[in-house]
Write a protein that holds these residues in place. Structure first.
Motif, PDB file in Angstrom:
ATOM      1  N   TYR A   1      14.135   6.513  22.035  1.00 34.21           N
ATOM      2  CA  TYR A   1      13.586   7.852  22.293  1.00 34.21           C
ATOM      3  C   TYR A   1      13.582   8.076  23.794  1.00 34.21           C
ATOM      4  O   TYR A   1      13.213   7.190  24.568  1.00 34.21           O
ATOM      5  CB  TYR A   1      12.166   7.897  21.727  1.00 34.21           C
ATOM      6  CG  TYR A   1      11.418   9.197  21.880  1.00 34.21           C
ATOM      7  CD1 TYR A   1      11.437  10.153  20.873  1.00 34.21           C
ATOM      8  CD2 TYR A   1      10.639   9.464  23.015  1.00 34.21           C
ATOM      9  CE1 TYR A   1      10.712  11.332  20.987  1.00 34.21           C
ATOM     10  CE2 TYR A   1       9.918  10.635  23.139  1.00 34.21           C
ATOM     11  CZ  TYR A   1       9.952  11.568  22.117  1.00 34.21           C
ATOM     12  OH  TYR A   1       9.235  12.739  22.231  1.00 34.21           O
TER      13      TYR A   1
ATOM     14  N   ASP B   1       8.932  12.345  11.035  1.00 37.72           N
ATOM     15  CA  ASP B   1       8.627  12.925  12.342  1.00 37.72           C
ATOM     16  C   ASP B   1       9.084  14.369  12.329  1.00 37.72           C
ATOM     17  O   ASP B   1       9.858  14.791  11.464  1.00 37.72           O
ATOM     18  CB  ASP B   1       9.335  12.167  13.471  1.00 37.72           C
ATOM     19  CG  ASP B   1       8.566  12.236  14.790  1.00 37.72           C
ATOM     20  OD1 ASP B   1       7.774  13.176  14.960  1.00 37.72           O
ATOM     21  OD2 ASP B   1       8.764  11.347  15.632  1.00 37.72           O
TER      22      ASP B   1
ATOM     23  N   PHE C   1      10.341  17.370  15.320  1.00 38.57           N
ATOM     24  CA  PHE C   1      10.668  17.621  16.717  1.00 38.57           C
ATOM     25  C   PHE C   1      10.626  19.114  16.982  1.00 38.57           C
ATOM     26  O   PHE C   1      11.035  19.925  16.147  1.00 38.57           O
ATOM     27  CB  PHE C   1      12.057  17.060  17.042  1.00 38.57           C
ATOM     28  CG  PHE C   1      12.172  15.585  16.787  1.00 38.57           C
ATOM     29  CD1 PHE C   1      11.621  14.670  17.673  1.00 38.57           C
ATOM     30  CD2 PHE C   1      12.805  15.108  15.652  1.00 38.57           C
ATOM     31  CE1 PHE C   1      11.706  13.308  17.440  1.00 38.57           C
ATOM     32  CE2 PHE C   1      12.903  13.753  15.396  1.00 38.57           C
ATOM     33  CZ  PHE C   1      12.353  12.846  16.293  1.00 38.57           C
TER      34      PHE C   1
ATOM     35  N   GLU D   1      16.313  18.143  15.042  1.00 37.97           N
ATOM     36  CA  GLU D   1      16.517  16.834  15.667  1.00 37.97           C
ATOM     37  C   GLU D   1      15.955  16.834  17.076  1.00 37.97           C
ATOM     38  O   GLU D   1      15.601  17.882  17.625  1.00 37.97           O
ATOM     39  CB  GLU D   1      18.006  16.481  15.705  1.00 37.97           C
ATOM     40  CG  GLU D   1      18.832  17.465  16.517  1.00 37.97           C
ATOM     41  CD  GLU D   1      20.314  17.165  16.485  1.00 37.97           C
ATOM     42  OE1 GLU D   1      21.038  17.732  17.331  1.00 37.97           O
ATOM     43  OE2 GLU D   1      20.751  16.357  15.638  1.00 37.97           O
ATOM     44  N   LYS D   2      15.890  15.636  17.653  1.00 33.95           N
ATOM     45  CA  LYS D   2      15.412  15.486  19.028  1.00 33.95           C
ATOM     46  C   LYS D   2      16.463  16.003  20.000  1.00 33.95           C
ATOM     47  O   LYS D   2      17.648  15.699  19.877  1.00 33.95           O
ATOM     48  CB  LYS D   2      15.133  14.006  19.315  1.00 33.95           C
ATOM     49  CG  LYS D   2      14.661  13.719  20.740  1.00 33.95           C
ATOM     50  CD  LYS D   2      13.249  14.170  20.964  1.00 33.95           C
ATOM     51  CE  LYS D   2      12.758  13.808  22.365  1.00 33.95           C
ATOM     52  NZ  LYS D   2      13.389  14.607  23.434  1.00 33.95           N
TER      53      LYS D   2
ATOM     54  N   TYR E   1       7.207   7.074  23.643  1.00 31.47           N
ATOM     55  CA  TYR E   1       7.032   7.277  22.203  1.00 31.47           C
ATOM     56  C   TYR E   1       6.139   6.156  21.672  1.00 31.47           C
ATOM     57  O   TYR E   1       6.537   4.994  21.637  1.00 31.47           O
ATOM     58  CB  TYR E   1       8.394   7.248  21.527  1.00 31.47           C
ATOM     59  CG  TYR E   1       8.407   7.615  20.058  1.00 31.47           C
ATOM     60  CD1 TYR E   1       8.086   8.907  19.645  1.00 31.47           C
ATOM     61  CD2 TYR E   1       8.792   6.689  19.084  1.00 31.47           C
ATOM     62  CE1 TYR E   1       8.129   9.266  18.305  1.00 31.47           C
ATOM     63  CE2 TYR E   1       8.851   7.034  17.749  1.00 31.47           C
ATOM     64  CZ  TYR E   1       8.513   8.323  17.369  1.00 31.47           C
ATOM     65  OH  TYR E   1       8.566   8.680  16.034  1.00 31.47           O
TER      66      TYR E   1
ATOM     67  N   SER F   1       8.678  14.864  20.183  1.00 31.93           N
ATOM     68  CA  SER F   1       8.144  14.488  18.877  1.00 31.93           C
ATOM     69  C   SER F   1       6.752  15.102  18.737  1.00 31.93           C
ATOM     70  O   SER F   1       5.825  14.741  19.460  1.00 31.93           O
ATOM     71  CB  SER F   1       8.049  12.967  18.744  1.00 31.93           C
ATOM     72  OG  SER F   1       7.163  12.622  17.694  1.00 31.93           O
TER      73      SER F   1
ATOM     74  N   ASN G   1      12.961  19.352  23.593  1.00 24.71           N
ATOM     75  CA  ASN G   1      11.819  19.270  22.688  1.00 24.71           C
ATOM     76  C   ASN G   1      11.165  17.886  22.723  1.00 24.71           C
ATOM     77  O   ASN G   1      11.585  17.006  23.474  1.00 24.71           O
ATOM     78  CB  ASN G   1      12.220  19.668  21.263  1.00 24.71           C
ATOM     79  CG  ASN G   1      13.200  18.691  20.628  1.00 24.71           C
ATOM     80  OD1 ASN G   1      13.316  17.535  21.023  1.00 24.71           O
ATOM     81  ND2 ASN G   1      13.926  19.168  19.614  1.00 24.71           N
TER      82      ASN G   1
ATOM     83  N   SER H   1      12.356  10.979  26.730  1.00 21.35           N
ATOM     84  CA  SER H   1      11.654  12.225  27.035  1.00 21.35           C
ATOM     85  C   SER H   1      10.944  12.038  28.368  1.00 21.35           C
ATOM     86  O   SER H   1      11.230  11.102  29.112  1.00 21.35           O
ATOM     87  CB  SER H   1      10.663  12.570  25.920  1.00 21.35           C
ATOM     88  OG  SER H   1      10.185  13.902  26.063  1.00 21.35           O
TER      89      SER H   1
END
Length: 389
Positions: A117, A329, A331, A345-346, A123, A352, A350, A119
């Motif tokens: 992940y 999950d 997103f 989807e990620k 996560y 989670s 965006n 971002s």
């Protein structure tokens, strides 16, 4: 580069990771493949390599240039080549990478499905079972020549050094001529474990008096060490000793069931595992009560399975318990006004949603449970919440 052995993350470490904010924060979760065949095939390093390839593609899509990606992921490649790590694995491996603090990795006592992940935050969703599907308790090991007090949970234990506050042996309290003047002690492991005696004179009455005196001193030491704690205290020892200790105990939460057998002849791993199996229903009762409360209030305003409603309640600190279906999950993005847009989807833009809701619930004092579908309070939806009001 920092690592921690196969124990759950300390709560402060978890909170610090949860609150980290930097561009391109990388989170990776992996199983570690502890079996000999799996290790010989180097399945652990191979799984990490696969996640690194995914990250190279993701970071490129997020705007990082190839030379920068190569430099940024160097610590992960070093981890692949760390043979000591893979030869002494935990059940699972959690890896966190960001520019400011570099690489942190943790060997943990449960496995994960492989996931990566990226971002502006880490996560943390796979880690919540460590805290709310666990529980703290104490083990008091009692034997004639062996007294220990341990602080334990689902994953391990540590010695609290009771000997600094209480006697370690019966003779320290009743005198070293006790054995000769009141009873014959039959040696050998089985007899030793049972404290088997042939009485002379008052016999068993003398034995009880001396044991009560011994246990009162132990109880004083236990209270000093445990202070205001109310976690369950399990007595590990032969059956008669448990009943006698119960007579003098002043600790408020002596567990109703005992762990039978002489603890002196058990390794600490076995002791911890047996104690956890004994006390696990005590902690599961908390989860069961939360599930029951949800189901009893399913049509009222203090429960919801709608993501937008739950998100608003999380923001206001109203979530008592958050239930998330394992392996699911969502997103998307949302605004401070409560407008939420979900994506399939990620992406770079965006996050989670479940990770954010779990984090905010947890940091505001709520509980977060990751459950199989069949155990969800309302199994038709992958997220449920019980509100405080």
């Amino acid at each position: 580069m920092r690592s921690i052995s196969t124990k759950p993350l300390p709560l402060n470490t978890f909170k610090n990771l949860s609150e980290t904010r930097n561009p391109f924060c990388v989170s990776i979760y992996l199983p570690m493949f502890k079996k000999g065949k799996e290790q010989n095939q180097e399945m652990g390093p191979a799984t990490l390599k696969s996640q690194i390839h995914r990250l190279e593609k993701t970071l490129g899509e997020y705007g990082m240039k190839d030379p920068e990606i190569k430099e940024y992921l160097k610590p992960l490649h070093s981890l692949v080549e760390n043979r000591e790590l893979w030869r002494n694995p935990g059940d699972g491996l959690a890896i966190f990478l960001e520019k400011e603090s570099g690489l942190q990795y943790y060997l943990l006592p449960f496995s994960f499905e492989p996931v990566s992940y990226v971002s502006n935050h880490f996560y943390m969703l796979p880690l919540y079972p460590m805290y709310h599907q666990n529980g703290e308790y104490f083990i008091l090991g009692l034997s004639r020549d062996y007294v220990r007090l341990y602080k334990a949970d689902r994953y391990g234990l540590r010695d609290l050094n009771l000997e600094t506050h209480a006697p370690e042996q019966l003779e320290e309290v009743v005198g070293y001529d006790y054995q000769q003047k009141t009873l014959q002690f039959r040696s050998g492991q089985a007899g030793y474990a049972q404290g088997s005696f042939h009485g002379h004179g008052e016999g068993k009455d003398d034995e009880k008096i001396e044991l009560i005196k011994f246990f009162k001193e132990i109880d004083k030491g236990v209270r000093k060490l445990l202070g205001e704690s109310n976690a369950p205290l399990i007595v590990a020892g032969v059956s008669r000793w448990h009943s006698l200790y119960k007579e003098v105990n002043s600790y408020p939460n002596l567990y109703k069931e005992a762990l039978w057998g002489d603890p002196e002849f058990k390794d600490v791993g076995t002791l911890q595992q047996e104690a956890w199996e004994l006390v696990a229903p005590y902690f599961k009762a908390t989860l069961d009560a939360k599930i029951r409360a949800y189901r009893e209030n399913v049509h009222r305003s203090n429960t919801s399975h709608q993501i937008a409603d739950i998100l608003r309640a999380v923001k206001d600190g109203r979530v008592d318990t958050l239930f998330i279906q394992k392996g699911t999950d969502e997103f998307g993005t949302y605004s401070e006004k409560g407008c939420i847009i979900l994506d399939s989807e990620k992406t770079k833009k965006n996050i989670s949603i479940y990770n954010r809701m779990a984090r905010d619930t947890f940091l505001k004092g709520g509980k977060v449970y990751i459950l199989d579908k069949g155990h969800m309070p309302y199994s038709k939806r992958p997220i449920n919440a019980l509100f405080r009001y």
